[in-house]
Design a protein around this motif. Structure first.
Motif, PDB file in Angstrom:
ATOM      1  N   PRO A 173       0.664  -1.317  -0.147  1.00 39.70           N
ATOM      2  CA  PRO A 173       0.085  -0.246   0.136  1.00 39.70           C
ATOM      3  C   PRO A 173       0.756   1.003  -0.389  1.00 39.70           C
ATOM      4  CG  PRO A 173      -0.935  -1.931   1.384  1.00 39.70           C
ATOM      5  CD  PRO A 173       0.736  -1.908   1.081  1.00 39.70           C
ATOM      6  N   ALA A 174       1.857   1.524   1.029  1.00 35.68           N
ATOM      7  CA  ALA A 174       2.964   2.392   0.442  1.00 35.68           C
ATOM      8  C   ALA A 174       3.256   3.206  -0.518  1.00 35.68           C
ATOM      9  CB  ALA A 174       4.197   2.560   1.608  1.00 35.68           C
ATOM     10  N   LEU A 175       3.380   1.966  -0.889  1.00 33.84           N
ATOM     11  CA  LEU A 175       4.436   1.598  -2.960  1.00 33.84           C
ATOM     12  C   LEU A 175       3.620   1.993  -3.572  1.00 33.84           C
ATOM     13  CD1 LEU A 175       6.878  -1.045  -2.815  1.00 33.84           C
ATOM     14  CD2 LEU A 175       7.106   1.184  -2.840  1.00 33.84           C
ATOM     15  N   ALA A 176       2.406   1.646  -3.414  1.00 30.00           N
ATOM     16  CA  ALA A 176       0.691   1.898  -4.402  1.00 30.00           C
ATOM     17  C   ALA A 176       0.846   3.299  -4.555  1.00 30.00           C
ATOM     18  CB  ALA A 176      -0.289   1.266  -3.836  1.00 30.00           C
ATOM     19  N   THR A 177       0.947   4.631  -3.247  1.00 26.55           N
ATOM     20  CA  THR A 177       0.648   5.414  -3.300  1.00 26.55           C
ATOM     21  C   THR A 177       1.789   6.688  -3.638  1.00 26.55           C
ATOM     22  OG1 THR A 177       1.449   5.970  -1.114  1.00 26.55           O
ATOM     23  CG2 THR A 177      -0.545   5.320  -1.360  1.00 26.55           C
ATOM     24  N   GLY A 178       3.085   6.197  -4.240  1.00 25.88           N
ATOM     25  CA  GLY A 178       4.003   6.831  -5.226  1.00 25.88           C
ATOM     26  C   GLY A 178       4.229   7.482  -4.095  1.00 25.88           C
ATOM     27  N   TRP A 182       4.473  11.803   0.782  1.00 22.67           N
ATOM     28  CA  TRP A 182       5.842  12.850   1.223  1.00 22.67           C
ATOM     29  C   TRP A 182       6.076  13.802   1.007  1.00 22.67           C
ATOM     30  CZ3 TRP A 182       8.655   9.392   3.647  1.00 22.67           C
ATOM     31  CH2 TRP A 182       8.709   7.864   4.096  1.00 22.67           C
ATOM     32  N   THR A 183       5.089  14.758   0.559  1.00 24.47           N
ATOM     33  CA  THR A 183       4.819  16.406   0.189  1.00 24.47           C
ATOM     34  C   THR A 183       3.567  17.004   0.544  1.00 24.47           C
ATOM     35  OG1 THR A 183       4.356  15.662  -2.296  1.00 24.47           O
ATOM     36  CG2 THR A 183       6.297  15.056  -1.943  1.00 24.47           C
ATOM     37  N   PRO A 184       3.796  18.001   1.066  1.00 22.33           N
ATOM     38  CA  PRO A 184       5.435  18.510   1.136  1.00 22.33           C
ATOM     39  C   PRO A 184       6.674  17.392   2.515  1.00 22.33           C
ATOM     40  CG  PRO A 184       4.142  19.839   2.491  1.00 22.33           C
ATOM     41  CD  PRO A 184       2.392  18.851   1.822  1.00 22.33           C
ATOM     42  N   PHE A 185       7.391  17.489   2.017  1.00 22.47           N
ATOM     43  CA  PHE A 185       8.065  16.236   3.028  1.00 22.47           C
ATOM     44  C   PHE A 185       8.192  17.390   4.944  1.00 22.47           C
ATOM     45  CE2 PHE A 185      12.577  15.340   5.401  1.00 22.47           C
ATOM     46  CZ  PHE A 185      11.699  13.680   4.830  1.00 22.47           C
ATOM     47  N   PHE A 186       8.302  18.148   4.417  1.00 18.90           N
ATOM     48  CA  PHE A 186       8.453  19.479   6.673  1.00 18.90           C
ATOM     49  C   PHE A 186       7.005  19.666   6.311  1.00 18.90           C
ATOM     50  CE2 PHE A 186      12.505  19.444   5.535  1.00 18.90           C
ATOM     51  CZ  PHE A 186      13.562  18.529   6.508  1.00 18.90           C
ATOM     52  N   ALA A 247       8.517   3.332  10.060  1.00 22.39           N
ATOM     53  CA  ALA A 247       7.679   4.852   9.945  1.00 22.39           C
ATOM     54  C   ALA A 247       7.643   5.804   8.230  1.00 22.39           C
ATOM     55  CB  ALA A 247       8.940   6.192  10.145  1.00 22.39           C
ATOM     56  N   ALA A 248       8.465   4.306   7.388  1.00 19.97           N
ATOM     57  CA  ALA A 248       8.357   4.464   5.980  1.00 19.97           C
ATOM     58  C   ALA A 248       6.948   4.039   5.615  1.00 19.97           C
ATOM     59  CB  ALA A 248       9.530   3.805   5.053  1.00 19.97           C
ATOM     60  N   VAL A 249       6.651   3.130   6.278  1.00 18.91           N
ATOM     61  CA  VAL A 249       5.115   2.464   5.247  1.00 18.91           C
ATOM     62  C   VAL A 249       4.281   3.074   6.303  1.00 18.91           C
ATOM     63  CG1 VAL A 249       3.875  -0.148   5.921  1.00 18.91           C
ATOM     64  CG2 VAL A 249       6.128  -0.169   5.597  1.00 18.91           C
ATOM     65  N   VAL A 250       4.197   3.794   7.365  1.00 19.16           N
ATOM     66  CA  VAL A 250       2.963   4.384   8.166  1.00 19.16           C
ATOM     67  C   VAL A 250       2.881   5.513   7.441  1.00 19.16           C
ATOM     68  CG1 VAL A 250       2.406   5.728  10.143  1.00 19.16           C
ATOM     69  CG2 VAL A 250       3.558   3.495  10.811  1.00 19.16           C
ATOM     70  N   VAL A 251       4.087   6.789   6.660  1.00 21.91           N
ATOM     71  CA  VAL A 251       4.057   7.901   5.826  1.00 21.91           C
ATOM     72  C   VAL A 251       3.967   7.794   4.786  1.00 21.91           C
ATOM     73  CG1 VAL A 251       5.227  10.198   5.202  1.00 21.91           C
ATOM     74  CG2 VAL A 251       5.458   9.106   7.670  1.00 21.91           C
ATOM     75  N   GLY A 252       3.789   6.411   4.369  1.00 20.14           N
ATOM     76  CA  GLY A 252       3.849   6.334   2.867  1.00 20.14           C
ATOM     77  C   GLY A 252       2.111   5.651   1.999  1.00 20.14           C
ATOM     78  N   ALA A 273      -3.137   3.225  11.392  1.00 22.07           N
ATOM     79  CA  ALA A 273      -2.320   2.906  10.819  1.00 22.07           C
ATOM     80  C   ALA A 273      -2.307   2.130   9.994  1.00 22.07           C
ATOM     81  CB  ALA A 273      -1.064   3.202  10.987  1.00 22.07           C
ATOM     82  N   ALA A 274      -2.952   0.768  10.686  1.00 24.40           N
ATOM     83  CA  ALA A 274      -3.413  -0.604   9.994  1.00 24.40           C
ATOM     84  C   ALA A 274      -3.940  -0.507  10.033  1.00 24.40           C
ATOM     85  CB  ALA A 274      -2.856  -2.006  11.167  1.00 24.40           C
ATOM     86  N   THR A 275      -5.162  -0.178  10.410  1.00 24.48           N
ATOM     87  CA  THR A 275      -6.887  -0.400  10.298  1.00 24.48           C
ATOM     88  C   THR A 275      -6.957   0.053   9.071  1.00 24.48           C
ATOM     89  OG1 THR A 275      -7.066  -0.435  12.365  1.00 24.48           O
ATOM     90  CG2 THR A 275      -9.248   0.890  11.052  1.00 24.48           C
ATOM     91  N   ALA A 276      -6.694   1.839   9.085  1.00 21.24           N
ATOM     92  CA  ALA A 276      -6.760   2.580   7.600  1.00 21.24           C
ATOM     93  C   ALA A 276      -6.303   2.087   6.527  1.00 21.24           C
ATOM     94  CB  ALA A 276      -5.982   4.073   8.198  1.00 21.24           C
ATOM     95  N   MET A 277      -5.250   1.014   6.288  1.00 21.90           N
ATOM     96  CA  MET A 277      -4.983   0.093   5.423  1.00 21.90           C
ATOM     97  C   MET A 277      -5.697  -0.816   4.945  1.00 21.90           C
ATOM     98  SD  MET A 277      -0.651  -0.444   6.489  1.00 21.90           S
ATOM     99  CE  MET A 277       0.058   0.754   6.612  1.00 21.90           C
ATOM    100  N   GLY A 278      -6.857  -1.539   5.582  1.00 19.19           N
ATOM    101  CA  GLY A 278      -8.152  -1.772   5.778  1.00 19.19           C
ATOM    102  C   GLY A 278      -7.853  -3.572   5.733  1.00 19.19           C
ATOM    103  N   SER A 279      -7.560  -3.405   6.158  1.00 19.74           N
ATOM    104  CA  SER A 279      -6.595  -4.873   7.170  1.00 19.74           C
ATOM    105  C   SER A 279      -7.066  -5.056   8.338  1.00 19.74           C
ATOM    106  CB  SER A 279      -4.909  -5.410   6.866  1.00 19.74           C
ATOM    107  OG  SER A 279      -5.058  -6.662   7.303  1.00 19.74           O
TER     108      SER A 279
END
Length: 434
Positions: A173-178, A182-186, A247-252, A273-279
Motif C-alpha cells: 500500500p505504501a508503494l501504491a501511493t507513489g 511524502w509531500t510536503p516533506f516538512f 515509519a516509512a510504511v506508515v507515512v507512505g 495506521a493498520a486499520t486505515a490500510m483496510g486490513s
C-alpha cells in the motif's frame, strides 16, 4: 549484616543482553512515538528518526566504553560518581528515576489500552489493568534475572514478528501511493519547520534510550568488557532499521496528517495506521505486538530502575535498605519492590499525553552526563575517539531545550529539588539511626 551479599551474579550472555536491550527499545517508541512525531513534523519523521539514531549512537558508544570500564549496576549514576562529581552522579540517577518511572507507568497504560478492546473491556478499566500488570511484572522480576531474561526473549520475539508483518504487508500500500504522501516533506503545525523537526527529533530520541538498560545490568552480564559494547551496538542498529522501516510504511501508506490529532491518550497510533490500510488481520497483529512490546518495556524498566535504586541505596542517597541484595545474589528485592510500588502508583493516575516530552528532557540530561563522564575516561580505558562523546554531549544539551518551556522548567526544578534532598540526606539518615 550476615548473609547479605553486595554483588549480583553474572547470568546474562550476549544474546540475553541484546534481547534485554530490544525489549526496552521496541515498545512505546514504535507503537506511540512514531505517531506523535509524525503528527508534529510530517513525513520528515523518517529523517528525525535517523538524526535521533545518530545522536543515540554517540551516546551508545559512550555508554559502552563506560560500562566496559566500570561494569557495575547503576549506569550513569555510577559513572558520574566515579569520573565526575557526586552531584552530577546523583542528578543522573535522579533523572533516570523520574523519566523511567513515568515511562514504565505509561507502558503499563499502553498495554491496557491495546488489550482492553480485544477482550471487550471498557476504557475506564485502564488504570486497574495497568496496576495489575505492574504488580505482576514486579513479582516476575523478584523471581530472578535468569527467569526474567527468558520471559523477555519470548515477549520480544512476538513483537518482532508483529512489526515484521506490519512492514511486509504495509509496504505494497505504501508503494501504491507513489510520492503523494511524502509531500510536503516538512509539515510544520503552526510553528517553523526547523523547530518542530528538532522537537520531533528530541521525541524520537527517547525511543533509542533502551540500550541504557544493558549498561545498568553491567554487574549481571558475563565478560562485560566484550559483551556490553557489542550488545549495545547491535541493539541500536536493529532498532534504528526497524523504526525507519515502520515509519516509512506508515507515512507512505496513510500519510502523516491524521496523526496530528491521533488519540495519543489510548496509545494506539500504529493500530490506527493498520486499520486505515483496510486490513483487520494486520490491525489485530499490531495490537498483539503492541501488547507484548509494552509488557517487554515494563519488564525491562522495572529491571533497570531497580538496579539504579540498588546503586543509590548502596551510596546512601536513598535509605540503605534499598542497597541490599538477596542471600543468593539473585535479586535486590527491596529495590524491586520500591520500583514496583512507584510504577503501580503512577499507573493508577497516569496519562501518556505529557510523559513522552518529559521523558525526552530528563533522558537527554541523563545522557549529557553520560557523555561528560566518557570524556573523563583515562586514555588506556577509552575504546573510541574523544569527538564521539563531545558530539553526544552537545547534541543532548541542544535537543533537550526544544521541548516546551513548561516541561524543561519542571525538569530543572526537579533537579534542584533532588540536589537539595541529597544535601539533607546524611542528616536525615543520622536522625533516623539515632
Amino acid at each position: 549484616m550476615s548473609g547479605v551479599h553486595h554483588r549480583l551474579s553474572r547470568d546474562l550472555g550476549l544474546g540475553g543482553a541484546i534481547m534485554m536491550g530490544l525489549g526496552s527499545m521496541i515498545g512505546t517508541g514504535v507503537f506511540v512515538g512514531i505517531g506523535i512525531a509524525a503528527g508534529v513534523t510530517g513525513p520528515a519523521v523518517v529523517l528525525a528518526i535517523a538524526l535521533a539514531a545518530l545522536v543515540a549512537t554517540c551516546n551508545a558508544l559512550s555508554s559502552a566504553q563506560l560500562a566496559a570500564s566500570h561494569p557495575v549496576s547503576g549506569g550513569t549514576y555510577e559513572y558520574g560518581y566515579r569520573y565526575l562529581d557526586p552531584r552530577l552522579g546523583f542528578t543522573a540517577g535522579w533523572m533516570f528515576l523520574c523519566a523511567k518511572s513515568a515511562s514504565a507507568a505509561t507502558a503499563a497504560l499502553g498495554f491496557a489500552g491495546y488489550a482492553l478492546p480485544l477482550v471487550g473491556g471498557r476504557p475506564e478499566a485502564m488504570p486497574y489493568v495497568a496496576v495489575g500488570a505492574a504488580t505482576l511484572f514486579t513479582l516476575l522480576v523478584l523471581g530472578g534475572i535468569r527467569r526474567s531474561s527468558w520471559i523477555n526473549i519470548a515477549i520480544v520475539s512476538v513483537t518482532l514478528v508483529a512489526l515484521g508483518g506490519f512492514i511486509l504487508f504495509g509496504t505494497p500500500p505504501a508503494l501504491a501511493t507513489g510520492g503523494a504522501n511524502w509531500t510536503p516533506f516538512f509539515e510544520p503545525r503552526g510553528e517553523s519547520a526547523a523547530s518542530v523537526f528538532l522537537y520531533a527529533t528530541a521525541l524520537m530520541f527517547v525511543a533509542f534510550t533502551g540500550y541504557g538498560r544493558i549498561a545498568t545490568l553491567g554487574e549481571e552480564v558475563r565478560e562485560p568488557q566484550r559483551t556490553i559494547p557489542r550488545a549495545i551496538i547491535v541493539t541500536l542498529v536493529v532498532t534504528a532499521a526497524l523504526y525507519i522501516g515502520v515509519a516509512a510504511v506508515v507515512v507512505g501508506s496513510v500519510g502523516s496528517a491524521g496523526f496530528a490529532d491521533a488519540p495519543v491518550r489510548q496509545a494506539t497510533t500504529l493500530q490506527i495506521a493498520a486499520t486505515a490500510m483496510g486490513s483487520p488481520t494486520l490491525a489485530l497483529l499490531v495490537a498483539i505486538g503492541a501488547i507484548t512490546a509494552m509488557l517487554g518495556v515494563l519488564l525491562n524498566l522495572i529491571l533497570g530502575l531497580s538496579r539504579v535504586v540498588l546503586a543509590m541505596g548502596r551510596r546512601g542517597d536513598i535509605p540503605p535498605l534499598f542497597g541490599r541484595v538477596a542471600r543468593d545474589g539473585a535479586e535486590p528485592a527491596p529495590a524491586v519492590i520500591l520500583v514496583g510500588v512507584l510504577v503501580a502508583g503512577l499507573a493508577s493516575i497516569g496519562s501518556v499525553e505529557t510523559v513522552w516530552a518529559f521523558s525526552a528532557f530528563t533522558v537527554l540530561i541523563y545522557y549529557a552526563i553520560t557523555n561528560l563522564a566518557a570524556l573523563r575516561l583515562p586514555a588506556e580505558r577509552r575504546l573510541y575517539p574523544r569527538w564521539i562523546p563531545l558530539v553526544g554531549l552537545a547534541a543532548c544539551l541542544f535537543l533537550a531545550f526544544w521541548v516546551s518551556v513548561e516541561i524543561w522548567a519542571l525538569g530543572l526544578g526537579l533537579i534542584g529539588a533532588g540536589l537539595l534532598f541529597k544535601a539533607l540526606a546524611p542528616y536525615l539518615w543520622k536522625r533516623a539511626a539515632g
